[in-house]
Design a protein around this motif. Structure first.
Motif, PDB file in Angstrom:
ATOM      1  N   GLY A  29      -2.041  -6.635 -17.230  1.00 30.40           N
ATOM      2  CA  GLY A  29      -1.092  -5.831 -17.716  1.00 30.40           C
ATOM      3  C   GLY A  29       0.224  -5.575 -16.905  1.00 30.40           C
ATOM      4  O   GLY A  29       1.099  -4.545 -17.510  1.00 30.40           O
ATOM      5  N   PHE A  30       0.421  -6.010 -15.999  1.00 30.64           N
ATOM      6  CA  PHE A  30       1.635  -5.954 -15.049  1.00 30.64           C
ATOM      7  C   PHE A  30       2.676  -6.938 -15.811  1.00 30.64           C
ATOM      8  O   PHE A  30       2.428  -7.923 -16.179  1.00 30.64           O
ATOM      9  CB  PHE A  30       1.763  -6.179 -13.605  1.00 30.64           C
ATOM     10  N   LYS A  31       4.124  -6.130 -15.556  1.00 34.74           N
ATOM     11  CA  LYS A  31       5.232  -6.738 -16.338  1.00 34.74           C
ATOM     12  C   LYS A  31       5.672  -8.070 -15.511  1.00 34.74           C
ATOM     13  O   LYS A  31       6.229  -8.888 -16.233  1.00 34.74           O
ATOM     14  CB  LYS A  31       6.264  -5.822 -16.577  1.00 34.74           C
ATOM     15  N   ASP A  32       5.296  -8.203 -14.221  1.00 32.99           N
ATOM     16  CA  ASP A  32       5.931  -9.270 -13.429  1.00 32.99           C
ATOM     17  C   ASP A  32       5.064  -9.451 -12.246  1.00 32.99           C
ATOM     18  O   ASP A  32       4.009  -8.362 -11.810  1.00 32.99           O
ATOM     19  CB  ASP A  32       7.165  -9.188 -13.207  1.00 32.99           C
ATOM     20  N   VAL A  33       5.072 -10.471 -11.432  1.00 26.63           N
ATOM     21  CA  VAL A  33       4.184 -10.596 -10.251  1.00 26.63           C
ATOM     22  C   VAL A  33       4.695  -9.636  -9.167  1.00 26.63           C
ATOM     23  O   VAL A  33       3.815  -8.965  -8.461  1.00 26.63           O
ATOM     24  CB  VAL A  33       4.469 -11.928  -9.510  1.00 26.63           C
ATOM     25  N   SER A  34       5.860  -8.879  -9.020  1.00 29.35           N
ATOM     26  CA  SER A  34       6.332  -8.082  -8.000  1.00 29.35           C
ATOM     27  C   SER A  34       5.528  -6.798  -8.321  1.00 29.35           C
ATOM     28  O   SER A  34       5.077  -6.314  -7.260  1.00 29.35           O
ATOM     29  CB  SER A  34       7.798  -7.671  -8.120  1.00 29.35           C
ATOM     30  N   SER A  35       5.525  -6.437  -9.619  1.00 31.41           N
ATOM     31  CA  SER A  35       4.748  -5.145  -9.782  1.00 31.41           C
ATOM     32  C   SER A  35       3.267  -5.292  -9.450  1.00 31.41           C
ATOM     33  O   SER A  35       2.645  -4.033  -8.855  1.00 31.41           O
ATOM     34  CB  SER A  35       4.759  -4.582 -11.318  1.00 31.41           C
ATOM     35  N   TYR A  36       2.551  -6.226  -9.600  1.00 31.61           N
ATOM     36  CA  TYR A  36       1.271  -6.538  -9.462  1.00 31.61           C
ATOM     37  C   TYR A  36       1.150  -6.415  -7.866  1.00 31.61           C
ATOM     38  O   TYR A  36       0.119  -5.598  -7.294  1.00 31.61           O
ATOM     39  CB  TYR A  36       0.590  -8.055  -9.838  1.00 31.61           C
ATOM     40  N   ILE A  37       2.120  -7.098  -7.275  1.00 35.61           N
ATOM     41  CA  ILE A  37       1.834  -7.156  -5.671  1.00 35.61           C
ATOM     42  C   ILE A  37       1.929  -5.809  -5.136  1.00 35.61           C
ATOM     43  O   ILE A  37       1.291  -5.540  -4.082  1.00 35.61           O
ATOM     44  CB  ILE A  37       2.617  -8.127  -4.919  1.00 35.61           C
ATOM     45  N   ILE A  38       2.995  -5.029  -5.525  1.00 32.58           N
ATOM     46  CA  ILE A  38       3.151  -3.622  -5.136  1.00 32.58           C
ATOM     47  C   ILE A  38       2.015  -2.848  -5.205  1.00 32.58           C
ATOM     48  O   ILE A  38       1.481  -2.194  -4.326  1.00 32.58           O
ATOM     49  CB  ILE A  38       4.370  -3.074  -5.908  1.00 32.58           C
ATOM     50  N   GLU A  39       1.153  -2.665  -6.540  1.00 29.92           N
ATOM     51  CA  GLU A  39       0.027  -2.143  -6.627  1.00 29.92           C
ATOM     52  C   GLU A  39      -1.135  -2.764  -5.856  1.00 29.92           C
ATOM     53  O   GLU A  39      -2.020  -1.773  -5.207  1.00 29.92           O
ATOM     54  CB  GLU A  39      -0.380  -2.472  -8.255  1.00 29.92           C
ATOM     55  N   VAL A  40      -1.364  -3.964  -5.544  1.00 27.82           N
ATOM     56  CA  VAL A  40      -2.371  -4.481  -4.747  1.00 27.82           C
ATOM     57  C   VAL A  40      -2.140  -3.901  -3.367  1.00 27.82           C
ATOM     58  O   VAL A  40      -2.938  -3.320  -2.500  1.00 27.82           O
ATOM     59  CB  VAL A  40      -2.478  -5.752  -4.472  1.00 27.82           C
ATOM     60  N   LEU A  41      -0.897  -4.037  -2.735  1.00 29.47           N
ATOM     61  CA  LEU A  41      -0.565  -3.333  -1.484  1.00 29.47           C
ATOM     62  C   LEU A  41      -0.862  -2.001  -1.289  1.00 29.47           C
ATOM     63  O   LEU A  41      -1.374  -1.502  -0.306  1.00 29.47           O
ATOM     64  CB  LEU A  41       0.610  -3.984  -0.939  1.00 29.47           C
ATOM     65  N   SER A  42      -0.536  -1.157  -2.201  1.00 33.02           N
ATOM     66  CA  SER A  42      -0.566   0.197  -2.331  1.00 33.02           C
ATOM     67  C   SER A  42      -2.096   0.553  -2.155  1.00 33.02           C
ATOM     68  O   SER A  42      -2.490   1.321  -1.462  1.00 33.02           O
ATOM     69  CB  SER A  42       0.232   0.948  -3.561  1.00 33.02           C
ATOM     70  N   ARG A  43      -2.761  -0.062  -3.102  1.00 31.58           N
ATOM     71  CA  ARG A  43      -4.126   0.285  -3.311  1.00 31.58           C
ATOM     72  C   ARG A  43      -4.903  -0.290  -1.934  1.00 31.58           C
ATOM     73  O   ARG A  43      -5.817   0.697  -1.407  1.00 31.58           O
ATOM     74  CB  ARG A  43      -4.934  -0.397  -4.339  1.00 31.58           C
ATOM     75  N   GLU A  44      -4.639  -1.253  -1.487  1.00 39.72           N
ATOM     76  CA  GLU A  44      -5.113  -1.896  -0.042  1.00 39.72           C
ATOM     77  C   GLU A  44      -4.811  -0.724   1.129  1.00 39.72           C
ATOM     78  O   GLU A  44      -5.833  -0.317   1.866  1.00 39.72           O
ATOM     79  CB  GLU A  44      -4.797  -3.001   0.237  1.00 39.72           C
ATOM     80  N   LEU A  45      -3.655  -0.205   1.219  1.00 36.95           N
ATOM     81  CA  LEU A  45      -3.322   0.443   2.092  1.00 36.95           C
ATOM     82  C   LEU A  45      -3.802   1.917   2.021  1.00 36.95           C
ATOM     83  O   LEU A  45      -4.460   2.469   3.082  1.00 36.95           O
ATOM     84  CB  LEU A  45      -1.760   0.970   2.174  1.00 36.95           C
ATOM     85  N   PHE A  46      -4.095   2.539   0.965  1.00 30.30           N
ATOM     86  CA  PHE A  46      -4.669   3.736   0.795  1.00 30.30           C
ATOM     87  C   PHE A  46      -6.135   3.350   0.967  1.00 30.30           C
ATOM     88  O   PHE A  46      -6.806   4.599   1.415  1.00 30.30           O
ATOM     89  CB  PHE A  46      -4.397   4.151  -0.926  1.00 30.30           C
ATOM     90  N   SER A  47      -6.970   2.336   0.322  1.00 36.97           N
ATOM     91  CA  SER A  47      -8.342   2.378   0.699  1.00 36.97           C
ATOM     92  C   SER A  47      -8.556   2.362   2.366  1.00 36.97           C
ATOM     93  O   SER A  47      -9.623   2.960   2.684  1.00 36.97           O
ATOM     94  CB  SER A  47      -8.841   1.049   0.004  1.00 36.97           C
ATOM     95  N   ARG A  48      -7.875   1.394   2.983  1.00 31.38           N
ATOM     96  CA  ARG A  48      -7.900   1.507   4.354  1.00 31.38           C
ATOM     97  C   ARG A  48      -7.851   2.797   5.139  1.00 31.38           C
ATOM     98  O   ARG A  48      -8.586   3.227   6.030  1.00 31.38           O
ATOM     99  CB  ARG A  48      -7.032   0.503   5.009  1.00 31.38           C
ATOM    100  N   THR A  49      -6.694   3.769   4.594  1.00 26.31           N
ATOM    101  CA  THR A  49      -6.555   5.147   5.326  1.00 26.31           C
ATOM    102  C   THR A  49      -7.840   6.007   4.824  1.00 26.31           C
ATOM    103  O   THR A  49      -8.229   6.506   5.770  1.00 26.31           O
ATOM    104  CB  THR A  49      -5.413   5.666   4.565  1.00 26.31           C
TER     105      THR A  49
END
Length: 235
Positions: A29-49
């Protein structure tokens, strides 16, 4: 940096990987690839923290538990040493008390010797000497002031037989115990109480009754003989 405070990151990927990312972004349901990549990076960073924080808390908890246990052990060690030393001291005092009483009894006035106003002094008798005379001591018949654990431990140290029944302990003179078992298991061919009283004697009958009511002995009607059931009776 753009006017809205955002920075641009440029990466080059092959066409096949880009199409895969694009399909995944659309599926989610993301509007483009950039939005998806931003979400993945944010989630991964938060999970590691978050994982790092949990692991650190777990390490702190383990260290705290170890510290508390070490401090508790440090405090218990002196108490255990004191408890052991106190038990040894009590045993030595008991032994010394028995020796003193024995000496006093030997050095005391002889039977029949009078003191003062015609009073007759009697030599002191130790607990084991009284047991040899009385043959049996039932815990349930002792005065309330008697320290029972100490008394029965003393009897065991002095070689008496101590039977542990379900409701009480019974101390028996070792010679009387051998005679009792000889009469009950080899001579008695009846389960009639009056006959047993004649065979075992008054005190032997009381001991038989206590053992019988506690299911430590039984009567075999086929062989017309009494059998020990408990290891307490076999010793």
């Amino acid at each position: 940096m753009s006017e809205d405070g955002k920075r641009e990151i440029r990466i080059l990927i092959n066409e096949e990987l880009y199409k895969s990312l694009e399909r995944k972004a659309l599926e989610l349901g993301f509007k483009d690839v950039s939005s998806y990549i931003i979400e993945v990076l944010s989630r991964e960073l938060f999970s590691r923290t978050e994982r790092t924080g949990v692991e650190e808390l777990e390490r702190m908890r383990s260290r705290l538990e170890k510290f508390i246990q070490d401090e508790i052990n440090k405090g218990l060690t002196p108490l255990e040493n004191m408890r052991r030393q106190l038990a040894e001291l009590i045993q030595r005092v008991d032994e010394l008390e028995e020796k003193i009483k024995s000496i006093e009894g030997k050095e005391g006035a002889k039977p029949g010797e009078t003191h003062g106003e015609g009073k007759v002094s009697k030599p002191y008798k130790t607990g084991i000497e009284r047991l040899r005379e009385d043959k049996i001591v039932f815990e349930s018949m002792l005065p309330a002031r008697i320290q029972r654990d100490r008394l029965f431990s003393y009897f065991e140290r002095m070689g008496a037989v101590v039977l542990h029944l379900s409701k009480e302990r019974i101390a028996v003179d070792s010679d009387f115990w051998r005679e009792f078992k000889e009469k009950l298991f080899k001579e008695a061919k009846t389960n009639t109480e009056e006959d047993l009283k004649k065979i075992l004697g008054e005190k032997g009958y009381l001991l038989w009754k206590a053992l019988y009511e506690d299911n430590m002995i039984l009567y075999d009607s086929k062989t017309r003989s009494w059998k020990p059931v408990s290891d307490e009776v076999r010793k």
